[in-house]
Design a protein around this motif. Structure first.
Motif, PDB file in Angstrom:
ATOM      1  N   ILE A  20       0.929  -1.266   0.094  1.00  0.00           N
ATOM      2  CA  ILE A  20       0.038  -0.031   0.089  1.00  0.00           C
ATOM      3  C   ILE A  20       0.908   1.250   0.017  1.00  0.00           C
ATOM      4  O   ILE A  20       1.487   1.542   0.995  1.00  0.00           O
ATOM      5  CB  ILE A  20      -0.765   0.145   1.083  1.00  0.00           C
ATOM      6  N   GLY A  21       0.863   1.770  -1.204  1.00  0.00           N
ATOM      7  CA  GLY A  21       1.608   3.219  -1.283  1.00  0.00           C
ATOM      8  C   GLY A  21       0.424   4.172  -1.400  1.00  0.00           C
ATOM      9  O   GLY A  21      -0.686   4.249  -1.414  1.00  0.00           O
ATOM     10  N   PRO A  22       1.193   5.413  -2.366  1.00  0.00           N
ATOM     11  CA  PRO A  22       0.025   6.289  -2.855  1.00  0.00           C
ATOM     12  C   PRO A  22      -0.930   5.849  -3.667  1.00  0.00           C
ATOM     13  O   PRO A  22      -2.327   6.213  -3.531  1.00  0.00           O
ATOM     14  CB  PRO A  22       1.026   7.490  -3.642  1.00  0.00           C
ATOM     15  N   ILE A  23      -0.463   5.086  -4.476  1.00  0.00           N
ATOM     16  CA  ILE A  23      -1.532   4.567  -5.736  1.00  0.00           C
ATOM     17  C   ILE A  23      -2.638   3.615  -4.796  1.00  0.00           C
ATOM     18  O   ILE A  23      -3.948   3.613  -5.022  1.00  0.00           O
ATOM     19  CB  ILE A  23      -0.762   3.867  -6.803  1.00  0.00           C
ATOM     20  N   GLY A  24      -2.000   2.571  -4.086  1.00  0.00           N
ATOM     21  CA  GLY A  24      -3.028   1.934  -3.546  1.00  0.00           C
ATOM     22  C   GLY A  24      -3.974   2.442  -2.397  1.00  0.00           C
ATOM     23  O   GLY A  24      -5.116   2.217  -2.366  1.00  0.00           O
ATOM     24  N   GLY A 113      -7.972   6.727 -15.768  1.00  0.00           N
ATOM     25  CA  GLY A 113      -6.862   7.709 -16.233  1.00  0.00           C
ATOM     26  C   GLY A 113      -5.859   7.969 -15.219  1.00  0.00           C
ATOM     27  O   GLY A 113      -4.895   8.074 -15.590  1.00  0.00           O
ATOM     28  N   SER A 114      -6.658   8.564 -13.922  1.00  0.00           N
ATOM     29  CA  SER A 114      -5.625   9.186 -13.005  1.00  0.00           C
ATOM     30  C   SER A 114      -4.641   8.265 -12.550  1.00  0.00           C
ATOM     31  O   SER A 114      -3.548   8.371 -12.403  1.00  0.00           O
ATOM     32  CB  SER A 114      -6.371   9.933 -12.043  1.00  0.00           C
ATOM     33  N   THR A 115      -5.227   6.906 -12.108  1.00  0.00           N
ATOM     34  CA  THR A 115      -4.363   5.913 -11.583  1.00  0.00           C
ATOM     35  C   THR A 115      -3.392   5.461 -12.547  1.00  0.00           C
ATOM     36  O   THR A 115      -2.210   4.999 -12.205  1.00  0.00           O
ATOM     37  CB  THR A 115      -5.220   4.806 -10.735  1.00  0.00           C
TER      38      THR A 115
END
Length: 209
Positions: A20-24, A113-115
């Motif tokens: 779990i990082g910023p994208i997660g 699109g953002s992820t």
């Protein structure tokens, strides 16, 4: 051989997606605030970007890889700014009603699109995939296209499977346990964490190694 590569790559894809990082955090927040479909759209954006990096590594696209690494700081700055903006926007949201005036498909496409773009904004990911492809015996020879295709497909399936399972579990938590007040608290916490990740990315551009 291709089937073994596919099965191994599914496990690797899930393992790459799991931390779990910023994208997660964005994917989890999308599920909590917008529901299962929005969370899944976010996760599939990540899985698609992972598959592109896997293809670059599996098919031995060294020129692309070297260019991505060359512009690492630029990608980090773009990714950091995008994450920072998304985190700050999160403070203005009032879940779970904030997006009701926006059509569902539009929300999901924007989230996908953002992820997708944020995951692509970390060029160092390609190094991990290059190492993984070498470990699985995939090289850049023409005869290895079947193995590289299996590697790419497996990475996508493994990553997508992880996000489907995670989004389903988070959505069940959202429906059964979280009150509107709790959702607002979660939204503020996640926005704070995402903003912090964005600031850290930007700092790493100027003060990193």
């Amino acid at each position: 051989m291709a089937m073994i590569t596919l099965l191994n790559s599914i496990l690797i894809g899930a393992a790459i997606a799991a931390p779990i990082g910023p994208i997660g955090m964005l994917c989890i927040r999308s599920t909590l605030v917008g529901g299962w479909k929005k969370g899944l759209a976010a996760g599939l954006g990540v899985a698609t970007a992972d598959a592109i990096y896997a293809a670059v590594a599996g098919f031995g696209m060294h020129v692309i890889s070297s260019q991505l690494i060359r512009f690492e700081d630029g990608f980090r700055m773009i990714g950091g700014l995008l994450i920072l903006v998304l985190g700050l926007v999160g403070f203005r949201r009032k879940p779970p009603f904030a997006d009701r005036d926006i059509p569902g498909q539009t929300r999901q496409l924007f989230t996908f699109g953002s992820t997708f773009l944020l995951t692509l904004a970390n060029p160092m990911t390609v190094i991990s995939f290059a190492a993984l492809s070498a470990g699985l015996g995939i090289d850049s020879l023409p005869g290895s296209s079947e193995g590289a295709s299996a590697f790419t497909t497996g990475i996508f399936l493994g990553s997508a499977l992880w996000w489907i399972l995670l989004c389903t579990a988070i959505n069940q938590l959202r429906l059964r346990l979280l009150t509107p007040a709790a959702l607002r608290a979660v939204n503020l916490i996640s926005a704070t964490l995402i903003t912090g990740f964005g600031v850290w990315f930007l700092i790493s551009v100027f003060f990193g190694p």
